[in-house]
Design a protein around this motif. Structure first.
Motif, PDB file in Angstrom:
ATOM      1  N   VAL A  87      14.857  46.769  75.373  1.00  0.00           N
ATOM      2  CA  VAL A  87      13.875  45.957  74.649  1.00  0.00           C
ATOM      3  C   VAL A  87      12.801  46.868  74.074  1.00  0.00           C
ATOM      4  N   ASP A  88      12.470  46.646  72.810  1.00  0.00           N
ATOM      5  CA  ASP A  88      11.386  47.405  72.188  1.00  0.00           C
ATOM      6  C   ASP A  88      10.818  46.585  71.034  1.00  0.00           C
ATOM      7  N   GLN A  89       9.728  47.090  70.461  1.00  0.00           N
ATOM      8  CA  GLN A  89       9.069  46.388  69.365  1.00  0.00           C
ATOM      9  C   GLN A  89       8.542  47.376  68.338  1.00  0.00           C
ATOM     10  N   ALA A  90       8.431  46.888  67.108  1.00  0.00           N
ATOM     11  CA  ALA A  90       7.685  47.567  66.057  1.00  0.00           C
ATOM     12  C   ALA A  90       6.646  46.559  65.559  1.00  0.00           C
ATOM     13  N   PHE A  91       5.669  47.058  64.809  1.00  0.00           N
ATOM     14  CA  PHE A  91       4.567  46.182  64.422  1.00  0.00           C
ATOM     15  C   PHE A  91       4.326  46.267  62.924  1.00  0.00           C
ATOM     16  N   LEU A  92       4.013  45.115  62.357  1.00  0.00           N
ATOM     17  CA  LEU A  92       3.818  44.980  60.921  1.00  0.00           C
ATOM     18  C   LEU A  92       2.593  44.107  60.708  1.00  0.00           C
ATOM     19  N   ASP A  93       1.479  44.746  60.340  1.00  0.00           N
ATOM     20  CA  ASP A  93       0.215  44.028  60.219  1.00  0.00           C
ATOM     21  C   ASP A  93      -0.090  43.319  61.543  1.00  0.00           C
ATOM     22  N   ASP A  94      -0.171  42.008  61.522  1.00  0.00           N
ATOM     23  CA  ASP A  94      -0.471  41.250  62.737  1.00  0.00           C
ATOM     24  C   ASP A  94       0.766  40.548  63.282  1.00  0.00           C
ATOM     25  N   ARG A  95       1.940  41.151  63.025  1.00  0.00           N
ATOM     26  CA  ARG A  95       3.191  40.585  63.519  1.00  0.00           C
ATOM     27  C   ARG A  95       3.931  41.611  64.377  1.00  0.00           C
ATOM     28  N   ALA A  96       4.685  41.100  65.346  1.00  0.00           N
ATOM     29  CA  ALA A  96       5.547  41.947  66.168  1.00  0.00           C
ATOM     30  C   ALA A  96       6.988  41.732  65.748  1.00  0.00           C
ATOM     31  N   VAL A  97       7.703  42.819  65.564  1.00  0.00           N
ATOM     32  CA  VAL A  97       9.145  42.780  65.317  1.00  0.00           C
ATOM     33  C   VAL A  97       9.803  43.160  66.636  1.00  0.00           C
ATOM     34  N   ALA A 106      17.116  50.431  71.071  1.00  0.00           N
ATOM     35  CA  ALA A 106      16.210  49.353  70.693  1.00  0.00           C
ATOM     36  C   ALA A 106      15.074  49.869  69.812  1.00  0.00           C
ATOM     37  N   ASP A 107      14.559  51.044  70.125  1.00  0.00           N
ATOM     38  CA  ASP A 107      13.506  51.648  69.311  1.00  0.00           C
ATOM     39  C   ASP A 107      13.995  51.866  67.881  1.00  0.00           C
ATOM     40  N   SER A 108      15.206  52.379  67.750  1.00  0.00           N
ATOM     41  CA  SER A 108      15.776  52.608  66.424  1.00  0.00           C
ATOM     42  C   SER A 108      15.998  51.292  65.685  1.00  0.00           C
ATOM     43  N   TYR A 109      16.508  50.288  66.393  1.00  0.00           N
ATOM     44  CA  TYR A 109      16.759  48.995  65.754  1.00  0.00           C
ATOM     45  C   TYR A 109      15.451  48.317  65.371  1.00  0.00           C
ATOM     46  N   ALA A 110      14.401  48.494  66.164  1.00  0.00           N
ATOM     47  CA  ALA A 110      13.112  47.896  65.821  1.00  0.00           C
ATOM     48  C   ALA A 110      12.597  48.444  64.485  1.00  0.00           C
ATOM     49  N   ASP A 111      12.750  49.751  64.282  1.00  0.00           N
ATOM     50  CA  ASP A 111      12.361  50.340  63.007  1.00  0.00           C
ATOM     51  C   ASP A 111      13.204  49.786  61.858  1.00  0.00           C
ATOM     52  N   GLU A 112      14.508  49.622  62.122  1.00  0.00           N
ATOM     53  CA  GLU A 112      15.406  49.067  61.107  1.00  0.00           C
ATOM     54  C   GLU A 112      15.024  47.626  60.774  1.00  0.00           C
ATOM     55  N   ALA A 113      14.761  46.836  61.791  1.00  0.00           N
ATOM     56  CA  ALA A 113      14.388  45.427  61.579  1.00  0.00           C
ATOM     57  C   ALA A 113      13.047  45.335  60.843  1.00  0.00           C
TER      58      ALA A 113
END
Length: 254
Positions: A59-69, A241-248
């Motif tokens: 499980v991992d996440q990336a962030f876009l403004d005020d949203r979590a991917v 997951a880290d790689s997929y978070a960047d892709e998503a």
């Protein structure tokens, strides 16, 4: 995959005192003994893993403004079986010790998109190595009632039994609870510093901080992480997951 303990689903509308009180209740509900239906030796990264080998999710996440991917990547051995993601608004800022109330619901939304049922979940964050022994891996492990492990890149609290700098690959030392960890004796073992990789010709690689989330003991948590680390520092499920978070995230931006 849906919550089995909805009473512990993070609620960002609560006061800080209410959040911290819930974390204490989550820690009381957590089990830090081995309670899973697979053999530790069955976990690994072999591409030839049999069809009944345990499913391990990262499980991992990336962030876009005020949203979590938020993303979940499920692996059987070295093969990716399924990937799921969700984009959810973040409702509160980052507050040390309350990460699960900021990121928990976005992660649960990604789990709702998942068809597989993991046998083990590895989170990019803490489990018992937490002020109230209820880091992200513990909180969501209890909510989903799934065996879980927290793997953090920095130490939130507790004290290593030995110095951690420059240790060889495979080395570990216990993390002891201190005065900042509630409901734990000062010498109680709550996790490990684990040196997954080290290179002679590279800058010194810092250790990972591994702790049980739910239904896994301290020594077994680190044994499992060791079996999931391949050529890189991070366990393979969370690295994927880290790689997929960047892709998503990139697909959302485009």
């Amino acid at each position: 995959m849906l919550p089995t303990r909805p009473e512990f689903v993070p609620d960002s509308s609560q006061s800080r005192e209410e959040m911290e009180s819930m974390q204490l209740d989550v820690a009381d509900a957590a089990t830090w003994d081995d309670d899973f239906g697979f053999e530790v030796e069955a976990v690994g990264l072999a591409d030839w893993a049999p069809d009944d080998a345990p499913l391990v999710a990262g499980v991992d996440q990336a962030f876009l403004d005020d949203r979590a991917v938020s993303v979940v990547v499920v692996m059987r051995g070295g093969r990716v079986i399924e990937r799921a993601s969700a984009v959810v608004d973040l409702e509160i800022p980052y507050i040390p010790g309350l990460l699960s109330f900021r990121e928990g619901n976005p992660i649960l939304a990604a789990f709702e998109e998942l068809e597989a049922t993991p046998d083990l979940v590895v989170f990019d964050g803490s489990g018992r190595i937490h002020f109230r022994q209820a880091g992200l891996a513990t909180h969501l492990g209890v909510v989903l009632d799934v065996p879980s492990i927290g793997v953090a890149k920095s130490l939130l609290c507790g004290t290593p039994r030995e110095g951690v700098d420059g240790r060889p690959a495979g080395w570990r030392t216990e993390i002891l609870a201190g005065g900042r960890v509630e409901n734990a004796d000062s010498g109680e073992v709550i996790g490990h510093a684990y040196q997954s990789r080290q290179y002679d010709n590279e800058p010194i690689v810092n250790p990972l901080y591994v702790s049980p989330g739910h239904r896994v003991s301290v020594p077994t948590a680190t044994d499992l992480v060791a079996r999931l680390c391949g050529k890189y520092k991070l366990p393979e499920p969370t690295r994927r997951a880290d790689s997929y978070a960047d892709e998503a995230k990139s697909s959302v931006e485009s």
